[in-house]
Design a protein around this motif. Sequence first.
Motif, mmCIF file in Angstrom:
data_model
loop_
_atom_site.group_PDB
_atom_site.id
_atom_site.type_symbol
_atom_site.label_atom_id
_atom_site.label_comp_id
_atom_site.label_asym_id
_atom_site.label_seq_id
_atom_site.Cartn_x
_atom_site.Cartn_y
_atom_site.Cartn_z
ATOM 1 N N GLY A 64 0.778 -1.226 0.000
ATOM 2 C CA GLY A 64 0.000 0.000 0.000
ATOM 3 C C GLY A 64 0.809 1.275 0.000
ATOM 4 O O GLY A 64 0.259 2.363 0.201
ATOM 5 N N SER A 65 2.124 1.188 -0.216
ATOM 6 C CA SER A 65 2.963 2.392 -0.214
ATOM 7 C C SER A 65 2.553 3.333 -1.337
ATOM 8 O O SER A 65 2.106 2.910 -2.404
ATOM 9 N N ASN A 118 -2.798 4.940 2.061
ATOM 10 C CA ASN A 118 -3.710 3.835 1.780
ATOM 11 C C ASN A 118 -3.982 3.036 3.053
ATOM 12 O O ASN A 118 -3.197 3.065 4.006
ATOM 13 N N THR A 119 -5.076 2.301 3.049
ATOM 14 C CA THR A 119 -5.436 1.511 4.224
ATOM 15 C C THR A 119 -5.591 0.025 3.919
ATOM 16 O O THR A 119 -5.958 -0.757 4.808
ATOM 17 N N THR A 120 -5.334 -0.364 2.679
ATOM 18 C CA THR A 120 -5.394 -1.785 2.315
ATOM 19 C C THR A 120 -4.155 -2.157 1.516
ATOM 20 O O THR A 120 -3.487 -1.302 0.937
ATOM 21 N N GLY A 121 -3.867 -3.443 1.499
ATOM 22 C CA GLY A 121 -2.741 -3.954 0.734
ATOM 23 C C GLY A 121 -3.063 -5.332 0.204
ATOM 24 O O GLY A 121 -3.733 -6.135 0.872
ATOM 25 N N ILE A 163 11.547 13.023 -2.563
ATOM 26 C CA ILE A 163 10.371 12.213 -2.870
ATOM 27 C C ILE A 163 9.899 11.528 -1.587
ATOM 28 O O ILE A 163 10.571 10.633 -1.068
ATOM 29 N N PRO A 164 8.746 11.963 -1.044
ATOM 30 C CA PRO A 164 8.220 11.330 0.176
ATOM 31 C C PRO A 164 7.438 10.061 -0.142
ATOM 32 O O PRO A 164 6.942 9.881 -1.257
ATOM 33 N N CYS A 165 7.316 9.210 0.852
ATOM 34 C CA CYS A 165 6.591 7.948 0.682
ATOM 35 C C CYS A 165 5.837 7.637 1.966
ATOM 36 O O CYS A 165 6.436 7.584 3.047
ATOM 37 N N ASN A 166 4.523 7.443 1.871
ATOM 38 C CA ASN A 166 3.729 6.988 3.010
ATOM 39 C C ASN A 166 3.605 5.470 2.967
ATOM 40 O O ASN A 166 3.228 4.897 1.935
ATOM 41 N N MET A 167 3.906 4.829 4.088
ATOM 42 C CA MET A 167 3.851 3.374 4.187
ATOM 43 C C MET A 167 2.913 2.990 5.326
ATOM 44 O O MET A 167 3.272 3.097 6.505
ATOM 45 N N PRO A 168 1.705 2.567 5.012
ATOM 46 C CA PRO A 168 0.707 2.323 6.063
ATOM 47 C C PRO A 168 0.989 1.132 6.966
ATOM 48 O O PRO A 168 0.531 1.098 8.106
ATOM 49 N N PHE A 169 1.751 0.155 6.476
ATOM 50 C CA PHE A 169 1.946 -1.080 7.244
ATOM 51 C C PHE A 169 3.407 -1.290 7.647
ATOM 52 O O PHE A 169 3.800 -2.410 7.977
ATOM 53 N N GLU A 212 -4.910 -8.604 1.996
ATOM 54 C CA GLU A 212 -6.237 -9.009 1.530
ATOM 55 C C GLU A 212 -6.247 -10.484 1.143
ATOM 56 O O GLU A 212 -7.217 -11.203 1.408
ATOM 57 N N LEU A 213 -5.174 -10.938 0.511
ATOM 58 C CA LEU A 213 -5.068 -12.359 0.189
ATOM 59 C C LEU A 213 -5.094 -13.194 1.460
ATOM 60 O O LEU A 213 -5.817 -14.204 1.538
ATOM 61 N N TRP A 214 -4.312 -12.790 2.448
ATOM 62 C CA TRP A 214 -4.265 -13.525 3.718
ATOM 63 C C TRP A 214 -5.646 -13.574 4.356
ATOM 64 O O TRP A 214 -6.091 -14.619 4.846
#
Length: 532
Positions: free
Chosen positions: A287-288, A300-303, A442-448, A307-309
């Motif tokens: 979800g990055s 983002n809040t999903t990956g 370049i910033p990056c948001n990583m939700p997990f 979701e597969l798991w």
Amino acid sequence: MSNESTPRQDGSERDAYFVGGGIASLAGAAFLVRDSELPGENVHVLEKLDVMGGALDGAGSPEEGYVIRGGRMMNFPTYECTWDLLETIPSLEDRDKSIKDVMDEFNEAHQTYAIARLLGDDQDVLDVSSYDFEMEHRLSLLQLVLTPEEQLGDTRIEEWFSESFFETPFWHIWATTFAFQPWHSVAEMRRYMHRFMHEFPRLNTMEGIHRTKYNQYDSMVRPIRRWLEDHGVEFRGGCEVTDMDIVPGRDGKTVETIHYEADGTAETIDVEPTDLVFVTNGSMTDGSDLGSMTEAPELNTTGASFELWKNIVEDNPEFGTPSAFADHVQETKWPSYTVTLDEPDLLEHIVEVTGEAPGNGLITFTESNWLMSIVVAAQPHFANQPDDVKVFWGYGLFPEEEGNHVEKKMENCTGEEILEELCYHLGYLDELPAVLEDANCIPCNMPFITSHFMPRTPGDRPDVVPPGSNNLAFIGQFAEVPRDVVFTVEYSVRSAMMAVYDLMDVDREVPAVSTHQYEPEVLVDAAKAAFR
């Protein structure tokens, strides 16, 4: 990729499918090729993205800017399975040298000794030779080390230590080295204390850290992939696995079908009973999202891997609890940023302020509301990086706080705003206009990104090869590897080795997890460090 339904004649004709293209799958594929009788052309790696490597990434150009979502520090004596792998894979630069040979040469030439691990007000280098423990802190640490993990349950770190513990230099060093938060699992902290007990006295100098010559994608992923392709392994990008048919039987459970999407079309792979399926069930970089100098990244809040798991455990609840890790984005997120410089002035100022040459360590600004840190790697950090271009990386542990200078949450900031805040902490605001002309942040948001540290109980992470599984294994950061520590390359590689050796009955032992924490000299040195 074959979907034939004819019976397998022998073990060498079975197929192996790796779901996810991260280091766990790459390592697993390598162990299959190297240590079992499975031909490389029977090994298939399925990845949602068009690039392999997972969290071990590195991309970009001088013109567009470089990106690394994170960096991996390694520790020589505690990466037993990783070294076992890397010492047998030829490097890209010289096929007569292994990846590990190149790493050893690089680390011999670039030995780490951090002298500015923490910076305070006005860019003052803080003295962190003492961890400033009170007796209650020492006793809490000792009690944690001695308490069996099964007794800790889902206890959080903040429930174990007093508030004053989180004001010590030790916690600033510990938290920013390993990315721990007070609300994370104290059981995971205990594992780290055991696994890295020998590093406890020198966490402040980072002397035990080993690094790759370039970013991990150039130094590890590319040579491993080349070696695998030389042996016929198939890599299929743009292939998002969404579900599996796992059928129960008298002898256990067997994967019969893999469901995936490619180019917007739903597809399936028929899996024979003798075939093998290795699933990376969750990813720290899932979800990055990347921003730019003028745009903030999305959160983002999903990956896809989580979701597969979740889909797998709907009918197979014994395969873990993905929600324990994936449903807490507000507690598992933070942003990183990569800065590309066309002019060296800012980097030279960092060297002047810190006294740290590039490649010497992690620098944390203790007065930063975002708790910003930067890492200036030895240059060049990319194989295609020109000599006159410089690159460094950073991150912040408190993304929901407003900056000291930029009055915005870090997670909502553009690259330009992050650079401005960084220059504030470096005492370089007057030169900011010139910096902005020559820099690309370049910033990056990583939700997990720290989801694997969330409090958990036994069973939340599935066993690498679950009881009763005939052809399914889980690999990566969210499978249960006893005594080892998540957020490390070693954890993923070890899980892959365990999976391959178990399902293929490989006549070779998985290297044991080291036990430095029981060595008398290590214990004495750790005790001395606690009283410095």
